[in-house]
Design a protein around this motif. Structure first.
Motif, PDB file in Angstrom:
ATOM      1  N   LYS A  26      12.056   9.898   6.298  1.00 36.40           N
ATOM      2  CA  LYS A  26      13.186  10.370   5.501  1.00 36.40           C
ATOM      3  C   LYS A  26      14.398  10.668   6.367  1.00 36.40           C
ATOM      4  CE  LYS A  26      10.689  12.352   1.572  1.00 36.40           C
ATOM      5  NZ  LYS A  26      10.514  13.563   0.728  1.00 36.40           N
ATOM      6  N   THR A  27      14.159  11.246   7.535  1.00 31.38           N
ATOM      7  CA  THR A  27      15.262  11.577   8.434  1.00 31.38           C
ATOM      8  C   THR A  27      15.959  10.324   8.937  1.00 31.38           C
ATOM      9  OG1 THR A  27      14.115  13.595   9.143  1.00 31.38           O
ATOM     10  CG2 THR A  27      15.878  12.775  10.560  1.00 31.38           C
ATOM     11  N   VAL A  28      15.171   9.325   9.318  1.00 33.07           N
ATOM     12  CA  VAL A  28      15.751   8.061   9.800  1.00 33.07           C
ATOM     13  C   VAL A  28      16.541   7.378   8.690  1.00 33.07           C
ATOM     14  CG1 VAL A  28      15.196   5.724  10.601  1.00 33.07           C
ATOM     15  CG2 VAL A  28      14.026   7.704  11.597  1.00 33.07           C
ATOM     16  N   ALA A  29      16.005   7.398   7.473  1.00 40.22           N
ATOM     17  CA  ALA A  29      16.702   6.778   6.345  1.00 40.22           C
ATOM     18  C   ALA A  29      18.025   7.476   6.072  1.00 40.22           C
ATOM     19  CB  ALA A  29      15.817   6.814   5.102  1.00 40.22           C
ATOM     20  N   ALA A  30      18.022   8.809   6.091  1.00 39.00           N
ATOM     21  CA  ALA A  30      19.251   9.559   5.846  1.00 39.00           C
ATOM     22  C   ALA A  30      20.269   9.309   6.950  1.00 39.00           C
ATOM     23  CB  ALA A  30      18.936  11.049   5.740  1.00 39.00           C
ATOM     24  N   LEU A  31      19.783   9.156   8.175  1.00 37.83           N
ATOM     25  CA  LEU A  31      20.668   8.943   9.310  1.00 37.83           C
ATOM     26  C   LEU A  31      21.447   7.635   9.187  1.00 37.83           C
ATOM     27  CD1 LEU A  31      21.502  10.082  12.084  1.00 37.83           C
ATOM     28  CD2 LEU A  31      19.655   8.709  13.083  1.00 37.83           C
ATOM     29  N   GLN A  32      20.822   6.628   8.579  1.00 36.39           N
ATOM     30  CA  GLN A  32      21.512   5.338   8.433  1.00 36.39           C
ATOM     31  C   GLN A  32      22.807   5.505   7.643  1.00 36.39           C
ATOM     32  OE1 GLN A  32      20.015   2.835  10.208  1.00 36.39           O
ATOM     33  NE2 GLN A  32      18.549   4.494  10.611  1.00 36.39           N
ATOM     34  N   GLY A  33      22.735   6.209   6.528  1.00 34.27           N
ATOM     35  CA  GLY A  33      23.917   6.402   5.698  1.00 34.27           C
ATOM     36  C   GLY A  33      24.988   7.194   6.414  1.00 34.27           C
ATOM     37  N   ILE A  34      24.584   8.257   7.107  1.00 30.07           N
ATOM     38  CA  ILE A  34      25.550   9.108   7.815  1.00 30.07           C
ATOM     39  C   ILE A  34      26.281   8.305   8.888  1.00 30.07           C
ATOM     40  CG2 ILE A  34      25.785  11.111   9.321  1.00 30.07           C
ATOM     41  CD1 ILE A  34      23.355  12.317   7.836  1.00 30.07           C
ATOM     42  N   VAL A  35      25.525   7.575   9.694  1.00 32.54           N
ATOM     43  CA  VAL A  35      26.125   6.802  10.783  1.00 32.54           C
ATOM     44  C   VAL A  35      27.043   5.717  10.243  1.00 32.54           C
ATOM     45  CG1 VAL A  35      25.621   5.205  12.675  1.00 32.54           C
ATOM     46  CG2 VAL A  35      24.268   7.290  12.409  1.00 32.54           C
ATOM     47  N   LEU A  36      26.625   5.037   9.174  1.00 33.75           N
ATOM     48  CA  LEU A  36      27.455   3.968   8.615  1.00 33.75           C
ATOM     49  C   LEU A  36      28.745   4.515   8.019  1.00 33.75           C
ATOM     50  CD1 LEU A  36      24.719   1.720   6.951  1.00 33.75           C
ATOM     51  CD2 LEU A  36      26.106   1.171   8.960  1.00 33.75           C
ATOM     52  N   VAL A  37      28.673   5.680   7.384  1.00 30.04           N
ATOM     53  CA  VAL A  37      29.887   6.280   6.821  1.00 30.04           C
ATOM     54  C   VAL A  37      30.860   6.652   7.931  1.00 30.04           C
ATOM     55  CG1 VAL A  37      30.790   8.335   5.666  1.00 30.04           C
ATOM     56  CG2 VAL A  37      28.903   7.076   4.651  1.00 30.04           C
ATOM     57  N   VAL A  38      30.346   7.265   8.990  1.00 23.81           N
ATOM     58  CA  VAL A  38      31.206   7.655  10.112  1.00 23.81           C
ATOM     59  C   VAL A  38      31.822   6.416  10.761  1.00 23.81           C
ATOM     60  CG1 VAL A  38      31.244   8.726  12.392  1.00 23.81           C
ATOM     61  CG2 VAL A  38      29.958   9.794  10.538  1.00 23.81           C
ATOM     62  N   GLY A  46       0.817  -1.208   0.000  1.00 23.95           N
ATOM     63  CA  GLY A  46       0.000   0.000   0.000  1.00 23.95           C
ATOM     64  C   GLY A  46       0.854   1.263   0.000  1.00 23.95           C
ATOM     65  N   ASP A  47       0.227   2.380  -0.373  1.00 22.43           N
ATOM     66  CA  ASP A  47       0.926   3.661  -0.410  1.00 22.43           C
ATOM     67  C   ASP A  47       1.038   4.239   0.997  1.00 22.43           C
ATOM     68  OD1 ASP A  47       1.219   3.596  -3.173  1.00 22.43           O
ATOM     69  OD2 ASP A  47      -0.764   4.481  -3.496  1.00 22.43           O
ATOM     70  N   LEU A  48       2.245   4.659   1.330  1.00 21.12           N
ATOM     71  CA  LEU A  48       2.478   5.259   2.636  1.00 21.12           C
ATOM     72  C   LEU A  48       2.374   6.777   2.543  1.00 21.12           C
ATOM     73  CD1 LEU A  48       5.511   3.096   3.736  1.00 21.12           C
ATOM     74  CD2 LEU A  48       3.291   3.172   4.898  1.00 21.12           C
ATOM     75  N   PRO A  49       1.883   7.440   3.572  1.00 23.18           N
ATOM     76  CA  PRO A  49       1.819   8.907   3.557  1.00 23.18           C
ATOM     77  C   PRO A  49       3.217   9.498   3.687  1.00 23.18           C
ATOM     78  CG  PRO A  49       1.187   8.074   5.715  1.00 23.18           C
ATOM     79  CD  PRO A  49       1.324   6.871   4.824  1.00 23.18           C
ATOM     80  N   HIS A  50       3.358  10.732   3.229  1.00 29.29           N
ATOM     81  CA  HIS A  50       4.644  11.422   3.350  1.00 29.29           C
ATOM     82  C   HIS A  50       5.031  11.530   4.819  1.00 29.29           C
ATOM     83  CE1 HIS A  50       7.814  14.376   2.645  1.00 29.29           C
ATOM     84  NE2 HIS A  50       7.285  15.080   3.642  1.00 29.29           N
ATOM     85  N   SER A  51       6.311  11.326   5.108  1.00 30.22           N
ATOM     86  CA  SER A  51       6.772  11.392   6.491  1.00 30.22           C
ATOM     87  C   SER A  51       8.201  11.906   6.528  1.00 30.22           C
ATOM     88  CB  SER A  51       6.691  10.009   7.146  1.00 30.22           C
ATOM     89  OG  SER A  51       7.345  10.002   8.394  1.00 30.22           O
ATOM     90  N   MET A  52       8.397  13.055   7.151  1.00 28.17           N
ATOM     91  CA  MET A  52       9.749  13.579   7.335  1.00 28.17           C
ATOM     92  C   MET A  52      10.537  12.705   8.292  1.00 28.17           C
ATOM     93  SD  MET A  52      10.727  15.987   5.455  1.00 28.17           S
ATOM     94  CE  MET A  52      12.215  16.299   6.384  1.00 28.17           C
ATOM     95  N   ALA A  53       9.837  12.104   9.251  1.00 32.74           N
ATOM     96  CA  ALA A  53      10.519  11.217  10.198  1.00 32.74           C
ATOM     97  C   ALA A  53      11.137  10.036   9.463  1.00 32.74           C
ATOM     98  CB  ALA A  53       9.534  10.731  11.259  1.00 32.74           C
TER      99      ALA A  53
END
Length: 239
Positions: free
Chosen positions: A187-199, A178-185
């Motif tokens: 997107k923020t959690v997804a972006a955080l994964q990459g940042i933490v893994l790179v560090v 199903g389609d999920l509603p837009h969520s900044m939370a």
């Protein structure tokens, strides 16, 4: 503001073929300048060919007439991810140039904020472009989690595999599609994964702090996926 003409019939083959060519050039540079080995070169080359084939097929099925500026940015990100993939594959045999790996991954993460902006500003946002962007993100997180799992433990792989597990579950449970509603939370959690893994992969933090940061990122990811699954379950009948 430039808008993509829906009747534009310019071929997109030049973009995808050029992308594969640039990917092979990046691999050659990594070989000559940083000692990329056979395993890394073969893995990177396979990534380039598979990306070209899947993207070309998807473009033909979407009946699009041109590639579009946003997809070019995402393709550039995919090329960087191909370089990261090659270096991670090579790291099983010897220590990779960590600075190069971190630089490629960092630029790929930064550009993640660019392709969406380009799509909206040029009026070229498409479902295919969004899916292309999502798959590049997911694969980068998977590759980074493999790299970080070597020093921190196999549990880190849960970060990279969670999205693919969700997709696999949706084959059995259609309501998960199903389609999920837009969520900044989200997107923020997804972006955080990459940042933490790179560090964590850069090795600049003590092991204990790296484990704590990656563990916190994983907990947030579990929360994010759990919230989405709960929402899809509640709305399954309406969907």
């Amino acid at each position: 503001m430039a808008v993509l003409d829906p009747y534009d019939t310019r071929p997109f083959g030049k973009d995808t073929t050029a992308g594969m060519g640039v990917q092979l050039l990046v691999l050659e540079i990594l070989c000559r300048a940083f000692g990329l080995g056979t395993a890394g070169w073969l893995t990177g080359s396979t990534f380039a060919v598979v990306t070209w084939a899947v993207l070309t097929l998807a473009l033909r099925r979407s009946w699009t007439g041109s590639f579009g500026p946003a997809n070019r940015v995402t393709l550039a990100r995919a090329i960087l991810v191909g370089g990261v993939t090659a270096l991670v594959a090579d790291s099983f045999g010897h220590r990779p140039p960590v600075a190069v790996l971190v630089a490629l991954a960092t630029v790929a993460l930064i550009l993640d904020a660019v392709d969406g902006q380009v799509a909206r500003r040029t009026g070229t946002a498409t479902e295919l472009g969004a899916r292309f962007d999502m798959e590049v993100d997911a694969f980068l997180i998977l590759v980074l989690s493999i790299y970080v799992a070597m020093p921190l433990g196999t549990w880190v792989l849960l970060i990279g595999l969670m999205r693919y597990a969700f997709v696999a579950a949706s084959w059995v449970l259609p309501w998960l599609r199903g389609d999920l509603p837009h969520s900044m939370a989200r997107k923020t959690v997804a972006a955080l994964q990459g940042i933490v893994l790179v560090v964590a992969g850069a090795g600049v933090a003590p092991t204990g702090w790296a484990i704590l940061a990656v563990g916190a990122a994983l907990a947030l990811l579990v929360w994010s996926f759990g919230r989405d699954v709960a929402w899809l379950w509640r709305t399954r009948e309406a969907a």
